[in-house]
Design a protein around this motif. Structure first.
Motif, PDB file in Angstrom:
ATOM      1  N   ASP A  38      43.527  52.174  39.368  1.00 26.20           N
ATOM      2  CA  ASP A  38      44.287  52.379  40.397  1.00 26.20           C
ATOM      3  C   ASP A  38      45.276  51.044  40.659  1.00 26.20           C
ATOM      4  N   ALA A  39      46.460  51.638  40.889  1.00 27.48           N
ATOM      5  CA  ALA A  39      47.719  50.460  41.270  1.00 27.48           C
ATOM      6  C   ALA A  39      47.943  50.442  42.639  1.00 27.48           C
ATOM      7  N   THR A  40      47.059  50.628  43.527  1.00 24.81           N
ATOM      8  CA  THR A  40      47.432  50.637  45.079  1.00 24.81           C
ATOM      9  C   THR A  40      47.565  49.101  45.546  1.00 24.81           C
ATOM     10  N   ASP A  41      47.034  48.291  44.979  1.00 24.36           N
ATOM     11  CA  ASP A  41      46.939  46.768  45.623  1.00 24.36           C
ATOM     12  C   ASP A  41      47.923  46.113  45.180  1.00 24.36           C
ATOM     13  N   SER A  42      49.138  46.214  45.505  1.00 25.96           N
ATOM     14  CA  SER A  42      50.506  45.694  45.076  1.00 25.96           C
ATOM     15  C   SER A  42      50.708  45.810  43.611  1.00 25.96           C
ATOM     16  N   ASP A  43      50.514  44.695  43.104  1.00 27.35           N
ATOM     17  CA  ASP A  43      50.809  44.831  41.426  1.00 27.35           C
ATOM     18  C   ASP A  43      49.293  44.707  40.692  1.00 27.35           C
ATOM     19  N   GLN A  44      48.187  44.445  41.469  1.00 29.37           N
ATOM     20  CA  GLN A  44      46.954  44.170  40.602  1.00 29.37           C
ATOM     21  C   GLN A  44      46.336  45.549  40.475  1.00 29.37           C
ATOM     22  N   VAL A  45      45.869  45.869  39.297  1.00 22.77           N
ATOM     23  CA  VAL A  45      44.943  46.883  38.899  1.00 22.77           C
ATOM     24  C   VAL A  45      43.667  46.878  39.099  1.00 22.77           C
ATOM     25  N   LYS A  46      42.858  47.794  39.856  1.00 17.56           N
ATOM     26  CA  LYS A  46      41.607  47.909  40.345  1.00 17.56           C
ATOM     27  C   LYS A  46      40.969  49.114  40.019  1.00 17.56           C
ATOM     28  N   ILE A  47      39.717  49.403  40.080  1.00 15.18           N
ATOM     29  CA  ILE A  47      39.102  50.604  39.962  1.00 15.18           C
ATOM     30  C   ILE A  47      38.600  51.041  41.449  1.00 15.18           C
ATOM     31  N   GLN A  48      38.899  52.362  41.592  1.00 10.28           N
ATOM     32  CA  GLN A  48      38.856  52.917  42.837  1.00 10.28           C
ATOM     33  C   GLN A  48      38.341  54.505  42.576  1.00 10.28           C
ATOM     34  N   LYS A  68      55.842  51.128  36.892  1.00  7.21           N
ATOM     35  CA  LYS A  68      55.529  49.822  36.240  1.00  7.21           C
ATOM     36  C   LYS A  68      54.528  49.948  35.299  1.00  7.21           C
ATOM     37  N   ALA A  69      54.431  49.255  34.106  1.00 12.14           N
ATOM     38  CA  ALA A  69      53.750  49.232  32.930  1.00 12.14           C
ATOM     39  C   ALA A  69      52.510  48.299  33.330  1.00 12.14           C
ATOM     40  N   LEU A  70      51.475  48.784  32.568  1.00 12.13           N
ATOM     41  CA  LEU A  70      50.129  47.697  32.609  1.00 12.13           C
ATOM     42  C   LEU A  70      50.471  46.495  31.754  1.00 12.13           C
ATOM     43  N   ASP A  71      50.011  45.435  32.373  1.00 11.89           N
ATOM     44  CA  ASP A  71      50.286  44.058  31.740  1.00 11.89           C
ATOM     45  C   ASP A  71      49.128  43.192  32.166  1.00 11.89           C
ATOM     46  N   TYR A  72      49.458  42.066  31.695  1.00 13.87           N
ATOM     47  CA  TYR A  72      48.415  41.029  32.495  1.00 13.87           C
ATOM     48  C   TYR A  72      48.655  39.667  32.993  1.00 13.87           C
ATOM     49  N   PRO A 110      45.030  30.519  33.192  1.00 10.69           N
ATOM     50  CA  PRO A 110      44.317  29.458  32.459  1.00 10.69           C
ATOM     51  C   PRO A 110      43.279  28.697  33.275  1.00 10.69           C
ATOM     52  N   ASN A 111      42.344  28.450  32.740  1.00 10.86           N
ATOM     53  CA  ASN A 111      40.996  27.653  33.085  1.00 10.86           C
ATOM     54  C   ASN A 111      40.329  28.653  33.992  1.00 10.86           C
ATOM     55  N   GLN A 112      40.411  29.769  34.185  1.00 16.70           N
ATOM     56  CA  GLN A 112      39.541  30.604  34.982  1.00 16.70           C
ATOM     57  C   GLN A 112      38.797  31.771  34.083  1.00 16.70           C
ATOM     58  N   GLN A 113      37.546  31.962  34.870  1.00 21.33           N
ATOM     59  CA  GLN A 113      36.815  32.707  33.858  1.00 21.33           C
ATOM     60  C   GLN A 113      37.470  34.089  33.644  1.00 21.33           C
ATOM     61  N   ASN A 114      37.841  34.738  34.522  1.00 16.10           N
ATOM     62  CA  ASN A 114      38.694  36.004  34.533  1.00 16.10           C
ATOM     63  C   ASN A 114      40.164  35.824  34.105  1.00 16.10           C
ATOM     64  N   LYS A 115      40.584  35.194  33.122  1.00 15.61           N
ATOM     65  CA  LYS A 115      41.772  34.557  32.689  1.00 15.61           C
ATOM     66  C   LYS A 115      42.813  35.838  32.644  1.00 15.61           C
ATOM     67  N   TYR A 116      42.733  36.807  32.387  1.00 20.06           N
ATOM     68  CA  TYR A 116      43.713  37.869  31.984  1.00 20.06           C
ATOM     69  C   TYR A 116      43.524  39.311  32.917  1.00 20.06           C
ATOM     70  N   LEU A 117      43.686  38.995  34.209  1.00 24.83           N
ATOM     71  CA  LEU A 117      43.655  40.130  35.100  1.00 24.83           C
ATOM     72  C   LEU A 117      44.666  40.966  35.028  1.00 24.83           C
ATOM     73  N   LEU A 118      44.632  42.265  35.103  1.00 25.76           N
ATOM     74  CA  LEU A 118      45.477  43.287  34.881  1.00 25.76           C
ATOM     75  C   LEU A 118      46.303  43.752  36.070  1.00 25.76           C
ATOM     76  N   LYS A 119      47.579  43.870  35.738  1.00 20.12           N
ATOM     77  CA  LYS A 119      48.329  43.873  36.755  1.00 20.12           C
ATOM     78  C   LYS A 119      49.509  45.122  36.319  1.00 20.12           C
ATOM     79  N   THR A 120      50.466  45.333  37.195  1.00 20.73           N
ATOM     80  CA  THR A 120      51.368  46.269  36.870  1.00 20.73           C
ATOM     81  C   THR A 120      52.888  45.420  36.976  1.00 20.73           C
ATOM     82  N   ALA A 121      53.763  45.554  36.072  1.00 22.46           N
ATOM     83  CA  ALA A 121      55.115  44.900  36.102  1.00 22.46           C
ATOM     84  C   ALA A 121      55.997  45.777  35.517  1.00 22.46           C
ATOM     85  N   PRO A 122      57.287  45.274  35.604  1.00 17.52           N
ATOM     86  CA  PRO A 122      58.518  46.003  35.167  1.00 17.52           C
ATOM     87  C   PRO A 122      58.373  46.095  33.730  1.00 17.52           C
TER      88      PRO A 122
END
Length: 143
Positions: free
Chosen positions: A23-33, A63-67, A71-83
């Motif tokens: 789900d891409a409801t939350d701005s550009d961040q992808v979540k499950i809903q 927008k396309a799936l992207d990440y 750096p230095n965070q456990q979940n370092k590649y969060l999915l988002k959408t971007a042009p």
């Protein structure tokens, strides 16, 4: 994914719970809903220039799936959408595997539900293949 499925609209459903979708409801961040019937949960697979690679485009935003690299965070590649960026070695290219995994070509990591938490609003990331159901998804065609 066969090329005849290109440009059709899909729900991308969790392999663990048929009611949870990308789900891409939350701005550009992808979540499950949970399934809402909204265009923010519809995705189109567009063939990239290299065989077997696809861009996954949100029907609502275009927008396309992207990440997002953190750096230095456990979940370092969060999915988002971007042009959409169609340059070679794009971070937006994915392989849709028959085993239910959707793999980012640039990182070699799979789309994954953070910490295998199958509840609404949880972020989606890229993570090394671990055989977990949090990395299994089904594309369900929408008409």
């Amino acid at each position: 994914m066969r090329s005849d499925k290109e440009n059709e609209l899909y729900l991308i459903k969790s392999g663990h719970s048929n009611n949870l979708m990308l789900d891409a409801t939350d701005s550009d961040q992808v979540k499950i809903q949970p399934f809402s019937g909204s265009n923010v949960q519809l995705w189109k697979c567009v063939r990239a220039s290299r065989a077997g690679y696809f861009y996954i485009i949100n029907h609502n935003t275009g927008k396309a799936l992207d990440y997002h690299y953190r750096p230095n965070q456990q979940n370092k590649y969060l999915l988002k959408t971007a042009p959409l960026c169609t340059s070679t070695n794009s971070t937006q290219e994915f392989v849709i595997n028959k085993n239910g995994r959707i793999t980012n070509v640039y990182t070699g990591e799979n789309i994954d539900i953070v910490d295998a938490q199958y509840r609404p609003g949880i972020s989606v990331q890229l993570w090394a293949d671990n055989g977990n159901q949090a990395q299994q998804f089904t594309l369900q065609k929408r008409t």
